[in-house]
Write a protein that holds these residues in place. Structure first.
Motif, PDB file in Angstrom:
ATOM      1  N   UNK A 179       0.822  -1.210   0.000  1.00 15.60           N
ATOM      2  CA  UNK A 179       0.000   0.000   0.000  1.00 15.60           C
ATOM      3  C   UNK A 179       0.861   1.267   0.000  1.00 15.60           C
ATOM      4  N   UNK A 180       1.905   1.262   0.801  1.00 14.87           N
ATOM      5  CA  UNK A 180       2.798   2.435   0.861  1.00 14.87           C
ATOM      6  C   UNK A 180       3.356   2.759  -0.524  1.00 14.87           C
ATOM      7  N   UNK A 197       3.639  10.638  -6.520  1.00 14.49           N
ATOM      8  CA  UNK A 197       4.698  11.045  -7.454  1.00 14.49           C
ATOM      9  C   UNK A 197       4.117  11.389  -8.823  1.00 14.49           C
ATOM     10  N   UNK A 198       3.035  10.693  -9.206  1.00 14.90           N
ATOM     11  CA  UNK A 198       2.400  10.938 -10.505  1.00 14.90           C
ATOM     12  C   UNK A 198       1.465  12.140 -10.459  1.00 14.90           C
ATOM     13  N   UNK A 199       1.281  12.716  -9.251  1.00 10.50           N
ATOM     14  CA  UNK A 199       0.374  13.850  -9.110  1.00 10.50           C
ATOM     15  C   UNK A 199      -1.086  13.457  -9.098  1.00 10.50           C
ATOM     16  N   UNK A 200      -1.365  12.149  -8.872  1.00  7.28           N
ATOM     17  CA  UNK A 200      -2.754  11.658  -8.846  1.00  7.28           C
ATOM     18  C   UNK A 200      -3.200  11.538  -7.395  1.00  7.28           C
ATOM     19  N   UNK A 201      -3.463  12.704  -6.791  1.00  7.16           N
ATOM     20  CA  UNK A 201      -3.750  12.723  -5.352  1.00  7.16           C
ATOM     21  C   UNK A 201      -5.068  12.027  -5.013  1.00  7.16           C
ATOM     22  N   UNK A 202      -6.052  12.077  -5.907  1.00 10.01           N
ATOM     23  CA  UNK A 202      -7.343  11.426  -5.635  1.00 10.01           C
ATOM     24  C   UNK A 202      -7.162   9.919  -5.490  1.00 10.01           C
ATOM     25  N   UNK A 203      -6.375   9.321  -6.393  1.00  8.41           N
ATOM     26  CA  UNK A 203      -6.108   7.878  -6.312  1.00  8.41           C
ATOM     27  C   UNK A 203      -5.262   7.554  -5.086  1.00  8.41           C
ATOM     28  N   UNK A 204      -4.329   8.433  -4.758  1.00  9.07           N
ATOM     29  CA  UNK A 204      -3.497   8.217  -3.573  1.00  9.07           C
ATOM     30  C   UNK A 204      -4.359   8.205  -2.313  1.00  9.07           C
ATOM     31  N   UNK A 205      -5.333   9.118  -2.235  1.00  4.58           N
ATOM     32  CA  UNK A 205      -6.225   9.191  -1.057  1.00  4.58           C
ATOM     33  C   UNK A 205      -7.132   7.966  -0.982  1.00  4.58           C
ATOM     34  N   UNK A 206      -7.586   7.501  -2.145  1.00  8.15           N
ATOM     35  CA  UNK A 206      -8.428   6.300  -2.178  1.00  8.15           C
ATOM     36  C   UNK A 206      -7.637   5.089  -1.679  1.00  8.15           C
ATOM     37  N   UNK A 207      -6.377   4.990  -2.154  1.00  9.26           N
ATOM     38  CA  UNK A 207      -5.514   3.880  -1.721  1.00  9.26           C
ATOM     39  C   UNK A 207      -5.230   3.962  -0.228  1.00  9.26           C
ATOM     40  N   UNK A 208      -5.013   5.172   0.279  1.00 10.59           N
ATOM     41  CA  UNK A 208      -4.730   5.347   1.711  1.00 10.59           C
ATOM     42  C   UNK A 208      -5.939   4.946   2.556  1.00 10.59           C
ATOM     43  N   UNK A 209      -7.138   5.325   2.118  1.00 10.29           N
ATOM     44  CA  UNK A 209      -8.357   4.974   2.858  1.00 10.29           C
ATOM     45  C   UNK A 209      -8.491   3.458   2.972  1.00 10.29           C
ATOM     46  N   UNK A 210      -8.303   2.757   1.853  1.00 12.69           N
ATOM     47  CA  UNK A 210      -8.371   1.290   1.859  1.00 12.69           C
ATOM     48  C   UNK A 210      -7.267   0.687   2.713  1.00 12.69           C
ATOM     49  N   UNK A 211      -6.081   1.292   2.628  1.00 12.59           N
ATOM     50  CA  UNK A 211      -4.923   0.785   3.376  1.00 12.59           C
ATOM     51  C   UNK A 211      -5.172   0.859   4.876  1.00 12.59           C
ATOM     52  N   UNK A 212      -5.684   1.995   5.336  1.00 11.28           N
ATOM     53  CA  UNK A 212      -5.911   2.165   6.775  1.00 11.28           C
ATOM     54  C   UNK A 212      -7.070   1.296   7.268  1.00 11.28           C
ATOM     55  N   UNK A 213      -8.004   0.979   6.369  1.00  9.82           N
ATOM     56  CA  UNK A 213      -9.078   0.042   6.748  1.00  9.82           C
ATOM     57  C   UNK A 213      -8.514  -1.355   6.959  1.00  9.82           C
ATOM     58  N   UNK A 214      -7.528  -1.742   6.120  1.00 12.19           N
ATOM     59  CA  UNK A 214      -6.939  -3.075   6.227  1.00 12.19           C
ATOM     60  C   UNK A 214      -5.828  -3.129   7.273  1.00 12.19           C
ATOM     61  N   UNK A 215      -5.129  -1.992   7.481  1.00 11.19           N
ATOM     62  CA  UNK A 215      -3.981  -1.968   8.424  1.00 11.19           C
ATOM     63  C   UNK A 215      -4.080  -0.729   9.314  1.00 11.19           C
ATOM     64  N   UNK A 216      -5.079  -0.710  10.220  1.00  7.74           N
ATOM     65  CA  UNK A 216      -5.315   0.511  11.009  1.00  7.74           C
ATOM     66  C   UNK A 216      -4.189   0.865  11.976  1.00  7.74           C
ATOM     67  N   UNK A 217      -3.324  -0.072  12.300  1.00  4.41           N
ATOM     68  CA  UNK A 217      -2.258   0.197  13.271  1.00  4.41           C
ATOM     69  C   UNK A 217      -0.891   0.383  12.621  1.00  4.41           C
TER      70      UNK A 217
END
Length: 465
Positions: free
Chosen positions: A34-35, A43-63
């Motif tokens: 996920x990181x 890096x690609x400037x696609x912040x919307x996709x980065x935020x979507x990935x982060x939301x899913x990541x924290x749901x799967x790995x909250x700690x």
């Protein structure tokens, strides 16, 4: 080219994630995957996709502290500094020896223009990091923000000691040396660096630039040649080498090097212009003119191209052709002071004095405040018998050149011509004080005034004083 296992895994993770987005199926990724995905989108400037990935990541790995640090980075990127700081404080309570916490704290301080505090955070990060190069590089940037070039230079040097292939640090070191006017020290440093890393084309190129700056052109050419041997498509090195060859009057070799840049990339007006200059110096007027024409065709807004053609015809004393081309240039940019000055000078050569006067007036109007421009303009006004206008122009010139004897002598002459002897003597006195020997100007420019016995007596009297 075969991909490494790491690159293959990274590409698979990215493909898997994008496939998941298309199908709306939720797949599992470990926190490191996920990181990498999030940082890729950042890096690609696609912040919307980065935020979507982060939301899913924290749901799967909250700690996951790694993911939370990525979240901090995104908050800082979005200027949500208070939220980022709060999250960092929570992470600090759990992992006080995590260097990334201090690096992100430094980023927050930097965003707030607290650069000294940022450096303090980075110094703490140095105690816990394994990546010294990255931290030293960040410290160097903070010192640059503080305009402390010496400490910035030291930090970038330390960065290169840890990772001598860090090209941005290498550029920054050279920048610091140059800004501090330490060119010889920079040359010594780069020579030491090259001994450790002889295949760095960037180092050879920078060394060549430094040698060029101190006018050691042979050494510069030697360095640029090494850069082009390492990278046969290093356009900048070929360009710089050509410039150095020009300085040594090796025009045929310079043309060859400029032509290499044209082979590597689309034609640049600068290279075409320099090739034209080289051919002209070799006496090949036909090819010189051909390349000057190519220059203005490539970039009609480049004033140096039009000036090169105009000056070429002036040197040939073909003033009609010179005037034709300067008029073409003015049709493209009628606010260019360089064009107007040449327009004036050419018309003056052709004895079109009213047009010449207009040209000098426009040159000054558009910002040419050089002394010779004022004087040429005034002398033509005088020739046309416009003494009052000439005086007003000289008074305007005197604001830029308050202690210029040529301005004062002309003012004296013009006031004598108008029989305003009080003002004439005032300016003549100034002129003689500034440069007594230049009184010959009165004889050259104002022969009627020179014939007046009163004027010559005044000059003689001034000499005795």
């Amino acid at each position: 080219m075969q991909l490494s296992n790491e690159e293959e895994d990274y590409n698979l993770s990215l493909s898997k994630f994008e496939s998941m987005l298309k199908t709306n199926k939720v797949l599992f990724f470990d926190s490191e995957e996920f990181e990498e995905i999030i940082l890729h989108y950042l890096d690609m400037g696609k912040s919307a996709l980065a935020k979507k990935a982060l939301k899913l990541a924290l749901e799967q790995h909250p700690r996951s502290s790694g993911l939370k640090l990525v979240q901090v980075e995104m908050l800082i990127y979005d200027d949500k500094l208070e939220m980022a700081e709060k999250l960092l404080n929570e992470l600090y309570a759990i992992e006080p020896t995590n260097e990334e916490i201090y690096i992100q704290k430094a980023n927050i301080c930097s965003k707030r223009d607290q650069h000294e505090k940022a450096v303090e955070m980075l110094k703490i990060a140095l105690k816990y990091t394994d990546d010294y190069a990255d931290v030293y590089n960040l410290m160097g940037m903070e010192y640059l923000f503080m305009d402390n070039l010496e400490l910035a230079k030291d930090s970038f040097i330390k960065c290169l000691e840890e990772d001598f292939e860090d090209q941005s640090a290498l550029y920054n070191v050279v920048y610091c040396f140059e800004f501090l006017d330490q060119n010889q020290e920079a040359i010594a440093y780069l020579n030491k660096y090259i001994n450790k890393n002889p295949y760095s084309e960037i180092a050879w190129h920078q060394l060549g630039r430094l040698f060029y700056g101190v006018k050691e052109y042979e050494s510069a050419i030697h360095a640029f040649e090494y850069a082009t041997l390492i990278d046969e498509e290093f356009l900048g090195a070929f360009m710089e080498k050509a410039k150095a060859l020009e300085r040594l009057k090796k025009y045929e070799e310079a043309i060859e090097s400029y032509n290499r840049t044209l082979e590597l990339d689309d034609a640049t007006s600068y290279a075409l212009l320099r090739i034209g200059k080289c051919y002209e110096r070799l006496g090949n007027k036909v090819l010189a003119l051909k390349y000057y024409n190519k220059t203005v065709h490539e970039d009609p807004l480049l004033d140096k191209g039009w000036i090169a053609i105009t000056d070429f015809y002036v040197r040939q004393k073909n003033f009609q052709k010179a005037l034709f081309f300067v008029n073409k240039a003015l049709a493209i940019d009628n606010q260019n002071k360089l064009y107007w000055k040449r327009f004036a000078a050419i018309n003056k050569q052709m004895n079109f004095f009213e047009e010449a006067e207009f040209g000098y007036r426009k040159a000054v109007e558009f910002g040419d405040y050089q002394l010779d421009t004022w004087l040429f303009w005034v002398d033509i006004l005088q020739f046309l018998g416009e003494f009052e206008s000439a005086i007003q122009t000289l008074l305007q010139a005197s604001e830029y050149f308050p202690e210029e004897n040529e301005v004062e002598y002309r003012l004296a002459g013009l006031y004598f011509m108008l029989s305003d002897n009080i003002k004439a003597k005032f300016h003549l006195s100034n002129a003689l004080r500034l440069n007594y020997d230049n009184y010959i100007l009165l004889e050259d420019l104002f022969p009627v005034v020179w014939e007046k016995k009163m004027v010559r007596n005044y000059i003689d009297k001034h000499k005795k004083q």
